[in-house]
Design a protein around this motif. Structure first.
Motif, PDB file in Angstrom:
ATOM      1  N   ALA A  19       4.907  -4.284   1.169  1.00  0.00           N
ATOM      2  CA  ALA A  19       5.111  -4.938   2.218  1.00  0.00           C
ATOM      3  C   ALA A  19       6.568  -4.677   2.951  1.00  0.00           C
ATOM      4  O   ALA A  19       7.312  -4.916   2.105  1.00  0.00           O
ATOM      5  N   TYR A  20       6.691  -4.194   4.235  1.00  0.00           N
ATOM      6  CA  TYR A  20       7.961  -3.941   4.700  1.00  0.00           C
ATOM      7  C   TYR A  20       8.129  -4.757   5.864  1.00  0.00           C
ATOM      8  O   TYR A  20       7.471  -4.885   6.901  1.00  0.00           O
ATOM      9  N   GLU A  21       9.153  -5.547   5.871  1.00  0.00           N
ATOM     10  CA  GLU A  21       9.526  -6.194   7.063  1.00  0.00           C
ATOM     11  C   GLU A  21      11.040  -6.138   7.371  1.00  0.00           C
ATOM     12  O   GLU A  21      11.768  -6.451   6.428  1.00  0.00           O
ATOM     13  N   PRO A  22      11.456  -5.553   8.610  1.00  0.00           N
ATOM     14  CA  PRO A  22      12.778  -5.439   8.704  1.00  0.00           C
ATOM     15  C   PRO A  22      13.570  -6.959   8.368  1.00  0.00           C
ATOM     16  O   PRO A  22      12.971  -8.019   9.103  1.00  0.00           O
ATOM     17  N   VAL A  23      14.695  -7.081   7.997  1.00  0.00           N
ATOM     18  CA  VAL A  23      15.391  -8.234   7.922  1.00  0.00           C
ATOM     19  C   VAL A  23      15.623  -9.084   9.147  1.00  0.00           C
ATOM     20  O   VAL A  23      15.652 -10.190   9.482  1.00  0.00           O
ATOM     21  N   TRP A  24      15.909  -8.148  10.307  1.00  0.00           N
ATOM     22  CA  TRP A  24      16.317  -8.753  11.636  1.00  0.00           C
ATOM     23  C   TRP A  24      15.011  -9.155  12.155  1.00  0.00           C
ATOM     24  O   TRP A  24      15.098  -9.876  13.089  1.00  0.00           O
ATOM     25  N   ALA A  25      13.953  -8.873  11.872  1.00  0.00           N
ATOM     26  CA  ALA A  25      12.928  -9.255  12.443  1.00  0.00           C
ATOM     27  C   ALA A  25      12.079 -10.863  11.811  1.00  0.00           C
ATOM     28  O   ALA A  25      11.566 -11.451  12.377  1.00  0.00           O
ATOM     29  N   ILE A  26      12.813 -10.999  10.567  1.00  0.00           N
ATOM     30  CA  ILE A  26      12.241 -12.281   9.906  1.00  0.00           C
ATOM     31  C   ILE A  26      12.691 -13.609  10.624  1.00  0.00           C
ATOM     32  O   ILE A  26      13.618 -14.024  10.950  1.00  0.00           O
ATOM     33  N   ALA A  42       7.509   6.107   6.225  1.00  0.00           N
ATOM     34  CA  ALA A  42       7.511   7.591   5.719  1.00  0.00           C
ATOM     35  C   ALA A  42       8.544   7.539   4.750  1.00  0.00           C
ATOM     36  O   ALA A  42       8.565   8.283   3.490  1.00  0.00           O
ATOM     37  N   SER A  43       9.788   6.675   4.805  1.00  0.00           N
ATOM     38  CA  SER A  43      10.722   7.093   3.700  1.00  0.00           C
ATOM     39  C   SER A  43      10.187   6.393   2.465  1.00  0.00           C
ATOM     40  O   SER A  43      10.516   6.940   1.412  1.00  0.00           O
ATOM     41  N   LEU A  44       9.667   5.207   2.523  1.00  0.00           N
ATOM     42  CA  LEU A  44       9.038   4.577   1.385  1.00  0.00           C
ATOM     43  C   LEU A  44       8.008   5.474   0.637  1.00  0.00           C
ATOM     44  O   LEU A  44       8.061   5.605  -0.646  1.00  0.00           O
ATOM     45  N   ARG A  45       7.199   6.079   1.398  1.00  0.00           N
ATOM     46  CA  ARG A  45       6.156   7.228   0.957  1.00  0.00           C
ATOM     47  C   ARG A  45       6.840   8.187   0.178  1.00  0.00           C
ATOM     48  O   ARG A  45       6.508   8.708  -0.981  1.00  0.00           O
ATOM     49  N   ASP A  46       8.005   8.807   0.948  1.00  0.00           N
ATOM     50  CA  ASP A  46       8.805  10.063   0.440  1.00  0.00           C
ATOM     51  C   ASP A  46       9.371   9.404  -1.054  1.00  0.00           C
ATOM     52  O   ASP A  46       9.450  10.069  -2.190  1.00  0.00           O
ATOM     53  N   TRP A  47       9.861   8.292  -1.029  1.00  0.00           N
ATOM     54  CA  TRP A  47      10.523   7.689  -2.501  1.00  0.00           C
ATOM     55  C   TRP A  47       9.382   7.719  -3.391  1.00  0.00           C
ATOM     56  O   TRP A  47       9.812   7.902  -4.582  1.00  0.00           O
ATOM     57  N   LEU A  48       8.260   6.916  -3.368  1.00  0.00           N
ATOM     58  CA  LEU A  48       7.400   7.238  -4.232  1.00  0.00           C
ATOM     59  C   LEU A  48       6.797   8.513  -4.511  1.00  0.00           C
ATOM     60  O   LEU A  48       6.730   8.739  -5.845  1.00  0.00           O
ATOM     61  N   LYS A  49       6.899   9.326  -3.950  1.00  0.00           N
ATOM     62  CA  LYS A  49       6.475  10.844  -4.051  1.00  0.00           C
ATOM     63  C   LYS A  49       7.496  11.243  -5.082  1.00  0.00           C
ATOM     64  O   LYS A  49       6.998  11.902  -6.029  1.00  0.00           O
ATOM     65  N   THR A  50       8.805  11.260  -4.912  1.00  0.00           N
ATOM     66  CA  THR A  50       9.831  11.712  -5.781  1.00  0.00           C
ATOM     67  C   THR A  50      10.031  11.053  -6.988  1.00  0.00           C
ATOM     68  O   THR A  50      10.213  11.576  -8.109  1.00  0.00           O
ATOM     69  N   ASN A  51       9.692   9.683  -6.866  1.00  0.00           N
ATOM     70  CA  ASN A  51      10.045   8.808  -8.037  1.00  0.00           C
ATOM     71  C   ASN A  51       8.738   8.339  -9.049  1.00  0.00           C
ATOM     72  O   ASN A  51       9.135   8.038 -10.054  1.00  0.00           O
ATOM     73  N   VAL A  52       7.774   8.512  -8.379  1.00  0.00           N
ATOM     74  CA  VAL A  52       6.433   7.959  -9.090  1.00  0.00           C
ATOM     75  C   VAL A  52       5.680   9.319  -9.162  1.00  0.00           C
ATOM     76  O   VAL A  52       5.467  10.035 -10.327  1.00  0.00           O
ATOM     77  N   SER A  53       4.948   9.508  -8.030  1.00  0.00           N
ATOM     78  CA  SER A  53       4.029  10.995  -8.106  1.00  0.00           C
ATOM     79  C   SER A  53       3.491  10.987  -6.796  1.00  0.00           C
ATOM     80  O   SER A  53       3.416   9.950  -5.809  1.00  0.00           O
ATOM     81  N   PRO A  54       3.021  12.354  -6.420  1.00  0.00           N
ATOM     82  CA  PRO A  54       2.540  12.507  -4.851  1.00  0.00           C
ATOM     83  C   PRO A  54       1.216  11.819  -4.837  1.00  0.00           C
ATOM     84  O   PRO A  54       0.948  11.134  -3.722  1.00  0.00           O
ATOM     85  N   ILE A  62       1.220   0.748   2.199  1.00  0.00           N
ATOM     86  CA  ILE A  62       2.229   0.361   2.719  1.00  0.00           C
ATOM     87  C   ILE A  62       2.093  -0.270   4.130  1.00  0.00           C
ATOM     88  O   ILE A  62       1.485   0.019   5.012  1.00  0.00           O
ATOM     89  N   ILE A  63       2.219  -1.770   3.830  1.00  0.00           N
ATOM     90  CA  ILE A  63       1.716  -2.403   5.464  1.00  0.00           C
ATOM     91  C   ILE A  63       3.176  -3.068   5.941  1.00  0.00           C
ATOM     92  O   ILE A  63       4.287  -3.241   5.472  1.00  0.00           O
ATOM     93  N   TYR A  64       3.003  -3.423   7.259  1.00  0.00           N
ATOM     94  CA  TYR A  64       4.162  -3.553   8.059  1.00  0.00           C
ATOM     95  C   TYR A  64       4.007  -5.113   8.509  1.00  0.00           C
ATOM     96  O   TYR A  64       2.904  -5.525   8.665  1.00  0.00           O
ATOM     97  N   GLY A  65       5.163  -5.771   8.308  1.00  0.00           N
ATOM     98  CA  GLY A  65       5.140  -7.273   8.594  1.00  0.00           C
ATOM     99  C   GLY A  65       6.310  -7.426   9.814  1.00  0.00           C
ATOM    100  O   GLY A  65       7.374  -6.603   9.733  1.00  0.00           O
ATOM    101  N   GLY A  66       6.441  -8.300  10.424  1.00  0.00           N
ATOM    102  CA  GLY A  66       7.429  -8.382  11.328  1.00  0.00           C
ATOM    103  C   GLY A  66       7.015  -8.890  12.807  1.00  0.00           C
ATOM    104  O   GLY A  66       7.070  -7.710  13.451  1.00  0.00           O
TER     105      GLY A  66
END
Length: 107
Positions: A19-26, A42-54, A62-66
């Motif tokens: 879950a992603y929520e911008p700190v300024w939105a809280i 998309a950046s979070l998904r890219d990080w997972l691809k690089t650091n875990v697996s495609p 990946i859900i949005y809060g805010g």
């Protein structure tokens, strides 16, 4: 001392939701633009691809809060990397059904 990344401790990624929520939105009532939310997701998904697996990057939700509301949920749900919402106060209002419906339309 050996530092183990949290990703190495997760055995079953199908049980993981990010879950992603911008700190300024809280607690502010402010919401990211759909483009801003998409960029971070998309950046979070890219990080997972690089650091875990495609495969994990593709399947992890990946859900949005805010400050998700009936007024902004359709545009947010239309972003390719936004898989749903973490809804706060709007879950107590009749418009919550509109938010639920927007998430199911984009699935």
């Amino acid at each position: 001392m050996e530092v183990v990344c949290f990703t190495e401790r997760i055995k079953d990624w199908s049980n993981v939701v990010i879950a992603y929520e911008p700190v300024w939105a809280i607690g502010t009532g402010k919401v990211a633009t759909p483009a801003q939310a998409q960029e971070v997701h998309a950046s979070l998904r890219d990080w997972l691809k690089t650091n875990v697996s495609p495969e994990v990057a593709e399947s992890t939700r990946i859900i949005y809060g805010g400050s998700v509301t009936a007024a902004n949920c359709n545009e947010l749900a239309g972003q390719p990397d936004v898989d749903g919402f973490l809804v706060g106060g709007a879950s107590l209002k009749p418009e919550f059904i509109d938010i639920i419906n927007s998430a199911t339309k984009s699935a």
